[in-house]
Design a protein around this motif. Sequence first.
Motif, PDB file in Angstrom:
ATOM      1  N   SER A 128      13.362   3.993  -4.221  1.00  0.00           N
ATOM      2  CA  SER A 128      12.341   2.952  -4.201  1.00  0.00           C
ATOM      3  C   SER A 128      11.507   2.955  -5.473  1.00  0.00           C
ATOM      4  O   SER A 128      11.178   4.018  -6.012  1.00  0.00           O
ATOM      5  CB  SER A 128      11.418   3.155  -2.984  1.00  0.00           C
ATOM      6  OG  SER A 128      10.427   2.159  -2.929  1.00  0.00           O
ATOM      7  N   LEU A 129      11.181   1.754  -5.954  1.00  0.00           N
ATOM      8  CA  LEU A 129      10.200   1.553  -7.018  1.00  0.00           C
ATOM      9  C   LEU A 129       8.997   0.878  -6.377  1.00  0.00           C
ATOM     10  O   LEU A 129       9.137  -0.173  -5.739  1.00  0.00           O
ATOM     11  CB  LEU A 129      10.771   0.670  -8.125  1.00  0.00           C
ATOM     12  CG  LEU A 129      12.008   1.191  -8.858  1.00  0.00           C
ATOM     13  CD1 LEU A 129      12.501   0.168  -9.881  1.00  0.00           C
ATOM     14  CD2 LEU A 129      11.720   2.519  -9.542  1.00  0.00           C
ATOM     15  N   GLU A 130       7.783   1.445  -6.580  1.00  0.00           N
ATOM     16  CA  GLU A 130       6.619   0.974  -5.835  1.00  0.00           C
ATOM     17  C   GLU A 130       5.400   0.776  -6.738  1.00  0.00           C
ATOM     18  O   GLU A 130       5.248   1.451  -7.757  1.00  0.00           O
ATOM     19  CB  GLU A 130       6.283   1.970  -4.711  1.00  0.00           C
ATOM     20  CG  GLU A 130       7.457   2.210  -3.769  1.00  0.00           C
ATOM     21  CD  GLU A 130       7.096   3.063  -2.568  1.00  0.00           C
ATOM     22  OE1 GLU A 130       5.907   3.371  -2.396  1.00  0.00           O
ATOM     23  OE2 GLU A 130       8.005   3.409  -1.797  1.00  0.00           O
ATOM     24  N   GLN A 131       4.545  -0.139  -6.294  1.00  0.00           N
ATOM     25  CA  GLN A 131       3.301  -0.438  -7.007  1.00  0.00           C
ATOM     26  C   GLN A 131       2.484   0.837  -7.218  1.00  0.00           C
ATOM     27  O   GLN A 131       2.231   1.587  -6.286  1.00  0.00           O
ATOM     28  CB  GLN A 131       2.476  -1.443  -6.212  1.00  0.00           C
ATOM     29  CG  GLN A 131       1.063  -1.631  -6.705  1.00  0.00           C
ATOM     30  CD  GLN A 131       1.015  -2.274  -8.080  1.00  0.00           C
ATOM     31  OE1 GLN A 131       1.735  -3.212  -8.347  1.00  0.00           O
ATOM     32  NE2 GLN A 131       0.151  -1.767  -8.947  1.00  0.00           N
ATOM     33  N   SER A 132       2.053   1.055  -8.442  1.00  0.00           N
ATOM     34  CA  SER A 132       1.291   2.254  -8.779  1.00  0.00           C
ATOM     35  C   SER A 132      -0.190   1.930  -8.906  1.00  0.00           C
ATOM     36  O   SER A 132      -0.573   0.793  -9.214  1.00  0.00           O
ATOM     37  CB  SER A 132       1.795   2.851 -10.090  1.00  0.00           C
ATOM     38  OG  SER A 132       1.088   4.028 -10.406  1.00  0.00           O
ATOM     39  N   GLN A 133      -1.011   2.909  -8.627  1.00  0.00           N
ATOM     40  CA  GLN A 133      -2.469   2.815  -8.801  1.00  0.00           C
ATOM     41  C   GLN A 133      -3.002   4.240  -8.800  1.00  0.00           C
ATOM     42  O   GLN A 133      -2.510   5.080  -8.043  1.00  0.00           O
ATOM     43  CB  GLN A 133      -3.114   2.013  -7.687  1.00  0.00           C
ATOM     44  CG  GLN A 133      -4.573   1.664  -7.906  1.00  0.00           C
ATOM     45  CD  GLN A 133      -4.774   0.654  -9.040  1.00  0.00           C
ATOM     46  OE1 GLN A 133      -5.872   0.491  -9.539  1.00  0.00           O
ATOM     47  NE2 GLN A 133      -3.712  -0.039  -9.457  1.00  0.00           N
ATOM     48  N   ALA A 134      -3.964   4.528  -9.658  1.00  0.00           N
ATOM     49  CA  ALA A 134      -4.495   5.886  -9.782  1.00  0.00           C
ATOM     50  C   ALA A 134      -5.937   5.941  -9.292  1.00  0.00           C
ATOM     51  O   ALA A 134      -6.737   5.034  -9.565  1.00  0.00           O
ATOM     52  CB  ALA A 134      -4.415   6.362 -11.235  1.00  0.00           C
ATOM     53  N   LEU A 135      -6.283   7.013  -8.562  1.00  0.00           N
ATOM     54  CA  LEU A 135      -7.651   7.265  -8.126  1.00  0.00           C
ATOM     55  C   LEU A 135      -8.243   8.357  -9.009  1.00  0.00           C
ATOM     56  O   LEU A 135      -7.656   9.437  -9.162  1.00  0.00           O
ATOM     57  CB  LEU A 135      -7.664   7.690  -6.652  1.00  0.00           C
ATOM     58  CG  LEU A 135      -7.045   6.685  -5.670  1.00  0.00           C
ATOM     59  CD1 LEU A 135      -7.136   7.202  -4.247  1.00  0.00           C
ATOM     60  CD2 LEU A 135      -7.712   5.322  -5.794  1.00  0.00           C
TER      61      LEU A 135
END
Length: 582
Positions: free
Chosen positions: A308-315
């Motif tokens: 799977s390739l998935e939407q990334s976001q960093a906290l």
Amino acid sequence: MQFWRIWLVGLALLIGGGAADSEAQEVRSESEETKALRAEMAAMRKELQAQIDLLKAQLAISRAAQPASAAAPALAAGAASTASVSTASVPVVTPIAAPVTVAESSSAATPTPVPVKPAEAIVAAVKPPAAADGPSSFRFKGVSLTPGGFLSLDTIYRSKSMANEVNTIFSQLPYAGSGLAHVSEWYGSGRQSRFSLLAEGKTGFGKLTGYFETDFIGAGATSNNNQSNSYVLRQRQLWGQAAFNSGWTFTAGQMWTLATENRRGAEPRTESLPTVLDATQHVGYTWGRQGSVRVTKKLGESVQAAFSLEQSQALFSATNAPSNFFLGAPGNALGAFNPGFNYTENPAPDVLAKVAYDPAKRGVWRGHYELGVMGRLFRDRYYPTGSATPQNDTKAGGSFFVSGRVPVGQRFEIGAKVLAGRGVGRYGAATLPDVTVHPDGTLAPLRGAQAFFRAEFKATKKLDLFTYDGLEYTQRLYYRDGNGTLVGYAPPSMMNTGCAVEAAPTGNTGFVPGTPANCVGATRMLTARSVGYVYRLYDGPAGRFQFSTVYSYLTRDGWAGVGGAPRATNHFVYTGVRYFLP
């Protein structure tokens, strides 16, 4: 003469054989459905004939027990009833008069009344059972459409207020210095009511599937609880899938992350979610719903591999951070982002892969096991001191995860899952930070872990009992800059002296509770333990109507700093009433 006789016999045999062959061919070409229908009709005729024979016998006995004057009407009724019966259709039987008891006399003994089976009962006995009203799906051109979802009323009580509704932000559990930690809260909400639509169509190469799911846990600019409680619709899942006869599937859209545990295999719509009422699931549970492209392949009957390739976001979180870097920006409303939130500028999607194993013995499921990995990239732009040129910096993170769920007997099931790595906080229910920063402005991924344990028991056909235990952990990471200041996540020099001292309100509106001063309180670990039940009052053709109650005990432990290590606890009680569409 003999010759002609032989020729005629041969011709007759030829014609008869041809007719027989034609008839056999016709029978062979008969569909299985027609055969089944004929067999069902034959069985019905047999049953009808048996009922007719029984009716005739009862009529004969009744006539024998009655005087001639009383038997005549019964005989006429019986004849009419018998005449109306046809072996080619469902009979319409005239009700039979109840047997007449002969009055006492010196010349005749009192006959024993013979019970006669009512004609309506005979018809009901042979009438096929009625199917549930309406189909579960309906056709639209070449696809089958199946609606689903539920209507709900959920309530939540917290012993310490968090100003959250049914969607708890676990990482914001208030320390004693917050004014909210000294008042409780209770909310009732129908916002988890959910609607879904499944579209399925067969093709020459396999099958096409589309799925849409939505609820109301979204807040518009004017949403509030004052009067109408009008909250907005939001997307949960929206994806399309192409499944091939070769065992490959391709899915694209918004769906649960591949890191979320499945009940079977690794396909969407098979996720194994905890039976809780909180929309944020449970501390320790790994999940996310985001834009993804997923490819799966069946490797035999029991194994499925997925990528799977998935939407990334960093906290991000840091204490004493420098001001010479950025990793994102506030959302642009014109670009369809929420201006009240920050968005990181991601260099690439998250990459996930896992293998799911579902062993079975003699057709009986023996458990579900998963082994997976995740890779992530984090980037910022920093501006070195002096005359050095600004530049981008990219760091890698990732994790492994493993889970298992096994049945114990017919009604009990236990399971566990562990995920550990660097930069993985976003994938936990508590959304702890993924990265912090070095003194020079470059990023530093944080080590973290999530663990979730479950035990579920089907006490009766209507009652389910369950208990869950989860934890999420983030390691402290800090560096010393040129001035001797500690920079990073949870440095020992952070101030915690005010975490236990209640602060006064900071405004005169009545809606500005005090927040503790001198309280960084960076989270070390969150834990939660829950017990609950689901009781299905009704589960049948009209849908499902159920009640549930969940109790949870949460703790938040902070890293030690100046003033010690703060700790917060909270008690949650959830209730839910839900009606599921059939």
